[in-house]
Design an enzyme around this catalytic site. Structure first.
Site, PDB file in Angstrom:
ATOM      1  N   HIS A  55       0.852  -1.200   0.000  1.00  0.00           N
ATOM      2  CA  HIS A  55       0.000   0.000   0.000  1.00  0.00           C
ATOM      3  C   HIS A  55       0.878   1.236   0.000  1.00  0.00           C
ATOM      4  O   HIS A  55       2.081   1.158   0.226  1.00  0.00           O
ATOM      5  CB  HIS A  55      -1.005  -0.012   1.158  1.00  0.00           C
ATOM      6  CG  HIS A  55      -0.397   0.070   2.516  1.00  0.00           C
ATOM      7  ND1 HIS A  55       0.375  -0.926   3.068  1.00  0.00           N
ATOM      8  CD2 HIS A  55      -0.438   1.055   3.459  1.00  0.00           C
ATOM      9  CE1 HIS A  55       0.763  -0.578   4.277  1.00  0.00           C
ATOM     10  NE2 HIS A  55       0.296   0.631   4.537  1.00  0.00           N
ATOM     11  N   HIS A  57       1.416   3.928   1.837  1.00  0.00           N
ATOM     12  CA  HIS A  57       1.924   4.704   2.980  1.00  0.00           C
ATOM     13  C   HIS A  57       3.450   4.843   2.944  1.00  0.00           C
ATOM     14  O   HIS A  57       4.152   3.909   2.578  1.00  0.00           O
ATOM     15  CB  HIS A  57       1.491   4.060   4.305  1.00  0.00           C
ATOM     16  CG  HIS A  57       0.053   4.350   4.634  1.00  0.00           C
ATOM     17  ND1 HIS A  57      -0.668   3.604   5.538  1.00  0.00           N
ATOM     18  CD2 HIS A  57      -0.791   5.309   4.183  1.00  0.00           C
ATOM     19  CE1 HIS A  57      -1.894   4.090   5.628  1.00  0.00           C
ATOM     20  NE2 HIS A  57      -1.997   5.118   4.803  1.00  0.00           N
ATOM     21  N   HIS A  60       6.066   2.314   3.898  1.00  0.00           N
ATOM     22  CA  HIS A  60       6.152   1.081   3.104  1.00  0.00           C
ATOM     23  C   HIS A  60       6.809   1.319   1.747  1.00  0.00           C
ATOM     24  O   HIS A  60       7.203   0.370   1.075  1.00  0.00           O
ATOM     25  CB  HIS A  60       4.759   0.454   2.945  1.00  0.00           C
ATOM     26  CG  HIS A  60       4.181   0.059   4.268  1.00  0.00           C
ATOM     27  ND1 HIS A  60       4.121  -1.246   4.712  1.00  0.00           N
ATOM     28  CD2 HIS A  60       3.714   0.822   5.294  1.00  0.00           C
ATOM     29  CE1 HIS A  60       3.628  -1.256   5.945  1.00  0.00           C
ATOM     30  NE2 HIS A  60       3.368  -0.019   6.321  1.00  0.00           N
TER      31      HIS A  60
HETATM   32 FE    FE Z   1       2.661   0.873   8.067  1.00  0.00          FE
HETATM   33 ZN    ZN Z   2       0.029   1.639   6.469  1.00  0.00          ZN
END
Ligand code: FE
Ligand code: ZN
Length: 256
Positions: A55, A57, A60
């Protein structure tokens, strides 16, 4: 044989390296930062083959720019999310053939934590990102409770032996919540003891198995009478659907 190695990063993130035991190539899952990856690859003379992102964010994807500056490798990202440096979009029913590693991954759409989150899995393991954690689940930043509940049901449908590799080391605090929801759940108590031992030695508590999660993760137990009872008491309202039980648990955990 495949190996999966944890690289602890930032405060409590895990970057996962997926490797064939007899080859030098690795896939890098959710590189929050580049430094630990560079260090590990150099120390162990490994070559990256791909980056996989669960994902969008920052914790990450943060390592993508520095890694792709050094290595020309595919960057596989969720189809519905904007990630800088993406070379290939992944969505449910796609298969991602990592030839250098000798592994073919399938994709699940698991919206809820973010709107387009995905998980990558085989019949042996799953990279669950921030959707399913050990003994917990991610906060719903961009999704609804029914969506997140459906996403968790997809994990639940995998084989019980599936090993779960999530994005953060959250077991201790998640289990504190689990034991509040189900004070009489002996599987939670046993797991708490194991986890506290591991953390005393600074060892990862990840992966777990789906079988263990089904026994200890309240968010996978929304149909258990004990969990329904606790959630109902917290909400002081009748909860008729499993996704309502889930929503009550998530709200409870957010305020825990
Ligand atoms: Fe996270
Ligand atoms: Zn996250």
């Amino acid at each position: 044989m495949l190996e999966i190695l944890p690289l602890p990063a930032l405060k409590d993130n895990y970057i996962w390296l997926l490797k064939h035991s007899e080859r030098e190539h690795v896939a890098i899952v959710d590189p929050s930062e580049a430094e630990p990856v560079f260090d590990y690859l150099n120390d162990n003379k490994l070559t990256p083959a791909a980056i996989l992102i669960t994902h969008h964010h920052w914790d990450h994807v943060g390592g993508i720019p520095a890694l792709t500056e050094c290595y020309t490798i595919p960057v596989i990202t969720p189809a519905l999310e904007e990630v800088q440096g993406s070379t290939r979009k992944a969505a449910e029913n796609d298969s991602i053939d990592l030839q250098e590693i000798g592994c073919c991954l399938s994709v699940l759409d698991v919206p809820g934590h973010t709107a387009g989150a995905v998980a990558y899995y085989t019949d042996e393991f799953v990279f669950s990102g921030d959707t399913l954690f050990t003994a917990g689940c991610g906060r719903m930043f961009e999704g609804t409770a029914p969506q997140m509940h459906t996403s968790l049901s997809k994990f639940k449908a995998l084989p019980d032996t599936t090993k779960i590799y999530c994005g953060h080391e959250y077991s201790e605090s998640n289990l504190r919540f689990a034991s509040t929801v189900e004070p009489d759940n002996t599987a939670v108590q046993t797991r708490q003891e194991q986890v506290s031992e591991l953390r005393k030695q600074s060892r990862p508590t990840v992966p777990t198995t789906l079988a263990l999660e089904k026994q200890t993760n309240p968010f996978l137990r929304c149909e258990e009478p004990s969990v329904i009872r606790a959630a109902t008491e917290y909400k002081q309202a009748e909860l008729n659907q499993p996704h309502q039980v889930f929503a009550a648990l998530r709200e409870w955990k957010d305020n825990f």
